[in-house]
Enzyme design. Structure first.
Site, PDB file in Angstrom:
ATOM      1  N   SER A  45     -31.346 -16.509 -19.674  1.00 39.58           N
ATOM      2  CA  SER A  45     -30.316 -16.015 -18.763  1.00 39.58           C
ATOM      3  C   SER A  45     -29.701 -14.688 -19.202  1.00 39.58           C
ATOM      4  CB  SER A  45     -29.205 -17.062 -18.602  1.00 39.58           C
ATOM      5  OG  SER A  45     -28.665 -17.430 -19.859  1.00 39.58           O
ATOM      6  N   ASP A 328     -18.586 -15.371 -18.509  1.00 39.29           N
ATOM      7  CA  ASP A 328     -18.381 -16.795 -18.233  1.00 39.29           C
ATOM      8  C   ASP A 328     -18.357 -17.523 -19.575  1.00 39.29           C
ATOM      9  OD1 ASP A 328     -21.069 -16.922 -18.982  1.00 39.29           O
ATOM     10  OD2 ASP A 328     -21.806 -17.206 -16.937  1.00 39.29           O
ATOM     11  N   HIS A 331     -22.164 -16.004 -21.268  1.00 44.68           N
ATOM     12  CA  HIS A 331     -22.802 -14.696 -21.127  1.00 44.68           C
ATOM     13  C   HIS A 331     -21.818 -13.544 -21.288  1.00 44.68           C
ATOM     14  CE1 HIS A 331     -25.087 -17.687 -18.709  1.00 44.68           C
ATOM     15  NE2 HIS A 331     -26.071 -17.182 -19.445  1.00 44.68           N
TER      16      HIS A 331
END
Length: 372
Positions: A45, A328, A331
């Site tokens: 991610s 978040d 990340h």
């Protein structure tokens, strides 16, 4: 056909495609002289820029407030703006951010593709409790598909191999194998079956094989990213507590152990493959050094998050996003990514990259990498 004619044909094709493609690609990016002809990105991610949009998974970021600072809004990037790899593409002179595999067109794949997938890992089962994901093995299969398309475009396997030999390859994998596998005993058996040292050894063994597969596909310039501060994410701190430390020490220790083994693997691969060059990007050290930037908030994210750690849809975020290290629960913000990418591209500290940084790797001539 002589070698000179082969090279002329290859660059004629690349030049034609570049001329055709650039007008369609100038919505993003800073442009400039290309330092490598193409850039292929493998990862999770931290790098995903839309591949997970089409999967049945909880690991998605194609909605507000993700992309609040990115041209056009949400794209699938797990960030408020640019990822580390977007910034690296800019620094390499690409006129466009590297497209996700799932939407990359024939004009684009000559310049690269991004195969990354949120929640994916080195191991096949990693992240399965969150839903579908594209593991590193599957990303390698997708790259093989791209190679087949390139053969059709360039006209031969030899021309395609010559093209790929000069490209840059980033691989940033391993974080999810710990946080979404080994340290999730409710969903995975690995922590019951292996000690941490054994598990790390298994990861490195599998990673070695996967990198050799990529080498077999023509990759010669590898930038391998180590694990970052897994114990310093807002999710880690909220889940485990810090017991008086700044971060979760056992998670950071796991990162360090993996990174130590990865550096040894890089030395091994450089010794065995004299026609290639493998470098290490010290994401852990770059994270430690980022404290000098003065991020005001480092233990919580900028957006309200759900139980999975992603931003809640359409919720208000902090107005001073550049003051936050995390977007978040997992990340980094764009501000942090810009610092990390800059450190990886042009090492701000000698320890940021080993044996040298991405800028030097990009400028190595194929066939002379072993001498630098």
């Amino acid at each position: 056909m002589t070698l000179l004619l082969v090279k002329m044909k290859l660059w004629w094709w690349v030049s034609v495609v570049y001329i055709l493609a650039v007008p369609k690609l100038q919505n993003y990016g800073v442009g400039g002289e290309l330092q490598v002809p193409c850039y292929y990105i493998f990862g999770d991610s931290q790098a995903d820029n839309g591949n997970n949009n089409f999967l049945q998974t909880l690991a998605k970021a194609n909605y507000n407030p993700y992309g609040i600072d990115f041209p056009g809004g949400p794209t699938g990037r797990f960030c408020n703006g640019k990822t580390i790899f977007d910034v690296i593409a800019e620094l390499l002179g690409f006129p466009n951010y590297i497209p996700p595999f799932v939407t990359a067109g024939d004009l684009e794949i000559l310049f690269g593709a991004n195969y990354a997938s949120g929640s994916a890992g080195i191991r096949e089962e990693t992240g399965q409790h969150l839903g579908e994901r594209i593991s590193l093995n599957m990303q390698l299969q997708n790259h093989r598909t791209i190679i087949s398309r390139l053969v059709q475009i360039l006209g031969s396997e030899n021309l395609t191999t010559q093209h790929l030999n000069r490209c840059l390859y980033s691989v940033d994998m391993g974080s999810n194998d710990y946080i979404n596998n080994y340290y999730r005993p409710t969903y995975y058996q690995t922590s019951h079956d292996y000690t941490l040292d054994q598990f790390t050894g298994l990861l490195i063994d599998q990673y070695r094989h996967q990198l050799k597969v990529l080498y077999g596909y023509g990759a010669r310039k590898f930038a391998l990213f180590g694990l970052g501060l897994l114990g310093c994410t807002p999710d880690a701190i909220d889940t485990y507590g810090t017991n008086g430390s700044t971060c979760v020490d056992f998670l950071n220790a796991a990162s360090k152990d993996f990174n130590t083994e990865l550096i040894s693997l890089i030395d091994e691969l450089n010794d065995k493959h004299s026609d290639a060059k493998f470098i290490y990007i010290d994401s852990f050290g770059i994270g430690v050094n980022s404290s000098a930037l003065g991020f005001q908030v480092t233990s919580s994210g900028c957006c309200p998050v759900s139980s999975t750690g992603e931003c809640i849809v359409d919720q208000l975020t902090c107005p001073n996003r550049s003051a936050y290290a995390f977007w978040d629960a997992f990340h980094p913000t764009e501000a942090f990514n810009i610092y990390s990418a800059t450190s990886a591209y042009r090492a701000l500290n000698p320890s940021d990259a080993y044996p040298f940084d991405i800028r030097h790797l990009a400028l190595l001539d194929q066939g002379t990498a072993m001498d630098n």
